[in-house]
Motif scaffolding. Structure first.
Motif, PDB file in Angstrom:
ATOM      1  N   SER B 213       0.851  -1.187   0.000  1.00 35.81           N
ATOM      2  CA  SER B 213       0.000   0.000   0.000  1.00 35.81           C
ATOM      3  C   SER B 213       0.891   1.242   0.000  1.00 35.81           C
ATOM      4  CB  SER B 213      -0.887   0.003   1.242  1.00 35.81           C
ATOM      5  OG  SER B 213      -0.079   0.262   2.374  1.00 35.81           O
ATOM      6  N   GLU B 215       0.872   3.640   2.139  1.00 37.30           N
ATOM      7  CA  GLU B 215       1.377   3.898   3.494  1.00 37.30           C
ATOM      8  C   GLU B 215       2.567   2.996   3.808  1.00 37.30           C
ATOM      9  OE1 GLU B 215      -2.599   5.822   5.524  1.00 37.30           O
ATOM     10  OE2 GLU B 215      -1.803   3.987   6.402  1.00 37.30           O
ATOM     11  N   GLU B 216       2.512   1.763   3.366  1.00 35.37           N
ATOM     12  CA  GLU B 216       3.649   0.857   3.601  1.00 35.37           C
ATOM     13  C   GLU B 216       4.886   1.344   2.834  1.00 35.37           C
ATOM     14  OE1 GLU B 216       1.718  -3.518   4.235  1.00 35.37           O
ATOM     15  OE2 GLU B 216       1.321  -2.573   2.307  1.00 35.37           O
ATOM     16  N   LYS B 239      -2.364   3.201  -7.329  1.00 31.64           N
ATOM     17  CA  LYS B 239      -2.609   3.260  -5.876  1.00 31.64           C
ATOM     18  C   LYS B 239      -2.290   4.650  -5.336  1.00 31.64           C
ATOM     19  CE  LYS B 239      -1.342  -1.495  -4.784  1.00 31.64           C
ATOM     20  NZ  LYS B 239      -0.418  -2.337  -4.028  1.00 31.64           N
ATOM     21  N   TYR B 243      -4.693   7.469  -3.790  1.00 35.53           N
ATOM     22  CA  TYR B 243      -4.385   7.991  -2.451  1.00 35.53           C
ATOM     23  C   TYR B 243      -4.450   9.519  -2.440  1.00 35.53           C
ATOM     24  CZ  TYR B 243      -1.784   9.105   1.806  1.00 35.53           C
ATOM     25  OH  TYR B 243      -1.407   9.628   3.008  1.00 35.53           O
ATOM     26  N   SER B 354      -3.103   2.517   8.742  1.00 37.14           N
ATOM     27  CA  SER B 354      -2.910   1.087   8.431  1.00 37.14           C
ATOM     28  C   SER B 354      -2.012   0.413   9.475  1.00 37.14           C
ATOM     29  CB  SER B 354      -2.334   0.909   7.032  1.00 37.14           C
ATOM     30  OG  SER B 354      -1.114   1.589   6.919  1.00 37.14           O
TER      31      SER B 354
END
Ligand code: SF4
Lengths: 207, 480
Positions: B213, B215-216, B239, B243, B354
């Motif tokens: 993701s 955030e990752e 993605k 976002y 997350s």
């Protein structure tokens, strides 16, 4: 910023090697939200008797009356090494130091000097020692003279040593430009870039 | 020869060449915080200069501000209030946007600049803070600068820079269960050294990165600086575009369409040449924890603490000795099983929604071990609200975690918050340097999941062991 062309002043020798930025300004002296007020903390660990204190150490060279008003420092190898803190240069400058003569300098410190109007001069160690021997004999009378235009250091006895400095750095110091002023000389190019970029990447511009 | 993404972003921002090495690079966004931004803003004003494009400059209160509920300007750190007040007044005078102490959008700089749409894919963003590289997760070219450079950027919208070398790190294959983005970056630094990325701008690529993701990806890019890289980034994809869409400072309308089209083509050419390339097979990566005092001193959770006696090189032996001495660990012992005093979930590495969800998935129905102090600090006030809307705060509190206001909190110590002298902390943060979390505090870096599992176990533990147990006990309950 004050332009640097010629300067003559009281010169203090501090010839030990590897004087790092933490010695120049200990971190406990950097508690302020400002570049100002750091001159008092310059060399605090050597200059004062106690950490955080303000009682002068009588032996420390800058505390001796004959060195009052020092504006040139003679240093050892690798002057200004260690942590990248720019506070070291701000402290030297506020104290009144205009130039430092040493065999070599920490590279970040050297660049920070140029950016803040302080002249770092690299001369071989034997020259620095010879200069130190001269000034020590009579600090108030035997002042050094620096000519940035000619790129020379002249001792009281008339002996003169040439030094090297990068042309861009010399331009900045002689014109009294800091890096911002130097970049602002290119204002037209920045504006031209923005005009073209605004057409290309309009979403970047919030105003 | 093809161009790398870094080549393209660099070229798109060149205002003019300065000399053989350096170019004047256009800076799209500047972010400040109260610890270093205050000085930069004040000093700029003292020199009689102005922020030349205030609309592109943002500031937050994160480093010094307290994270206790009901906080104000007073802080645990002596003189902290001075920084907060100085920042507020300097930001007001400069006309920049400030996310103040109790602003609904306050938070850690690098969390806020992503969630507000301030950092954009393909943009240049600088902040006088080393973890600015976090925003590379969005495909931004973002890096930390010094205070004087921040003044330069604010006054001129540019920086005079030398181009870095380029590196690509390919994470191949798929992640093992229980392994997260944090483990990937700890593994990379452990395997290739804390100086492995020195002088490079690093592109993270490969199937494993694509599968992460946004955030990752930010977690990985956050620690690019611990790899000594100048910046770390991932090429933007759908993605990322999803976002960014709709965020407060993100483009809208026709600008949005043009931006998305530009972002979609931002990637390294197939024949791009890198100055260095590293390949990592994700099958080799297990949950990873640091045992020492720099992020390179990491082992996989099944591994052992190194024994200096086994080290032939004298310098390296001394380094191991010094780290082990500080960390008070037994050479040759397994890292799992080391008892802990405290657990911290927070920081710009791992404090986004997350991360908190992953932690709460695990913590639901479990309790922090007796005698372990556990604290969770959300990365932004917005993360905090979102977490509370999902009831994550309740899960954390029931498990025995303290739930705080957002900020850097115990990620770093400057006279403020700490778990106490000499405590051993398992932490989702990014630096385990001596004293980083307080005097003599021993920090073990790990993923949020490993931190949560260790908090429950009271010792460093492979989270998968407890997850197995959990399934077993549930099954038992069902069967019974
Ligand atoms: S959370 Fe920690 S690493 Fe991140 S900006 Fe704050 S102090 Fe720095």
């Amino acid at each position: 910023m004050e332009k640097f062309r010629q300067h003559r002043g009281v010169t203090a020798p501090l010839l030990r090697a590897n004087i790092d930025t933490d010695a120049i300004i200990p971190s406990r002296e950097m508690k302020r939200v400002s570049k100002l007020g750091l001159g008092e903390g310059l060399f605090a660990g050597w200059r004062y008797t106690l950490p955080g204190g303000r009682e002068p150490h009588a032996d420390f060279v800058l505390n001796r009356p004959e060195y009052a008003g020092t504006s040139i420092l003679l240093g050892g190898d690798n002057f200004g090494c260690g942590s990248s803190r720019e506070h070291a240069v701000w402290a030297l400058k506020e104290y009144g130091i205009r130039a430092i003569i040493a065999p070599s300098f920490g590279s970040i410190f050297y660049n920070n000097c140029i950016g803040n109007g302080l002249l770092p001069i690299a001369l071989p160690f034997d020259v620095v020692q010879a200069l130190a021997a001269q000034v020590e004999s009579a600090p108030r009378q035997r002042q050094l003279s620096i000519d940035l235009e000619q790129r020379t250091v002249t001792a009281a006895d008339g002996q003169c040593w040439p030094f090297d400095i990068d042309a861009a750095a010399r331009h900045m110091l002689m014109q009294g430009l800091d890096r911002i002023a130097l970049t602002l000389e290119k204002r037209d190019q920045i504006e031209a870039f923005e005009a073209a970029d605004r057409a290309r990447r309009p979403w970047v511009y919030l105003a | 020869m093809g161009q790398s993404l870094y080549d393209k972003l660099w070229a798109d921002h060149i205002v003019t060449a300065l000399d053989e090495q350096r170019s004047l690079i256009y800076i799209d966004r500047i972010f400040l915080h109260e610890r270093t931004g205050s000085i930069a803003l004040q000093s700029l004003a003292a020199d009689g200069r102005q922020v030349s494009k205030p609309a592109h400059v943002f500031c937050t209160m994160d480093h010094i501000v307290d994270t206790f509920p009901g906080r104000g300007d007073a802080t645990l750190m002596p003189s902290g209030r001075d920084f907060i007040e100085a920042t507020r007044s300097a930001a007001g005078e400069a006309g920049i946007t400030l996310f103040d102490v109790n602003d609904a959008n306050q938070g850690i700089a690098h969390v806020v600049s992503a969630e507000q749409g301030i950092a954009l894919p393909g943009s240049t963003l600088v902040c006088p803070d080393s973890h600015t590289c976090t925003l590379g997760g969005l495909g931004a070219l973002a890096w930390g600068i010094g205070s004087t450079e921040a003044e330069h950027a604010m006054a001129t919208r540019t920086l005079a820079l030398q181009k870095a070398k380029s590196m690509r790190v390919n994470f191949r294959g798929q992640l093992n269960p229980g392994v997260s983005a944090k483990d990937l970056i700890l593994h990379l630094i452990g395997a290739h050294g804390a100086a492995g990325g020195l002088g490079y701008a690093v592109e993270f690529a490969g199937e494993a990165i694509k599968a992460l993701s946004v955030e990752e990806r930010m977690t990985i890019c956050n620690m690019a600086v611990e790899f000594s890289a100048l910046a770390g980034f991932v090429a933007p994809d759908e993605k990322v575009i999803d976002y960014v869409r709709g965020r407060p400072y993100a483009p809208t309308g026709a600008d949005w369409d043009a931006a998305a089209a530009y972002w979609r083509q931002l990637r390294s050419d197939a024949d791009a040449v890198f100055d260095a390339e590293i390949d990592i097979d994700c099958a080799d990566i297990q949950p990873t924890v640091t045992w020492g005092t720099n992020p390179q001193q990491a082992v996989s959770i099944g591994g052992r603490i190194p024994d200096p006696a086994q080290e032939a090189d004298n310098n390296r032996r001394q380094t191991l000795h010094k780290a082990l001495n500080y960390m008070q660990l037994t050479p040759g012992a397994t890292i799992a099983g080391t008892p802990i005093d405290a657990a911290f979930i927070g920081s710009c590495t791992n404090s986004r929604l997350s991360d908190l969800r992953a932690v709460c998935d695990f913590l639901k129905g479990r309790k922090v071990a007796d005698g372990v102090a556990a604290v969770c600090v959300p990365g932004s006030s917005q993360v905090k609200r979102a977490a509370e809307a999902e009831g994550l705060d309740k899960i954390l509190i029931e498990a025995g975690f303290e739930w705080r206001e957002s900020g850097c909190s115990m990620c770093f110590y400057a006279g403020g918050e700490t778990f106490g002298k000499g405590k051993r902390v398992i932490s989702s943060t990014n630096r385990n340097f001596e004293g980083r979390q307080g005097p003599e505090v021993k920090t073990h870096l790990a993923s949020p999941l490993t931190v949560a599992a260790s908090a429950v176990a009271g010792m460093i533990i492979d989270p998968r062991h407890l997850m197995g147990e959990h399934v077993d006990s549930e099954q038992l309950a069902n069967e019974g």
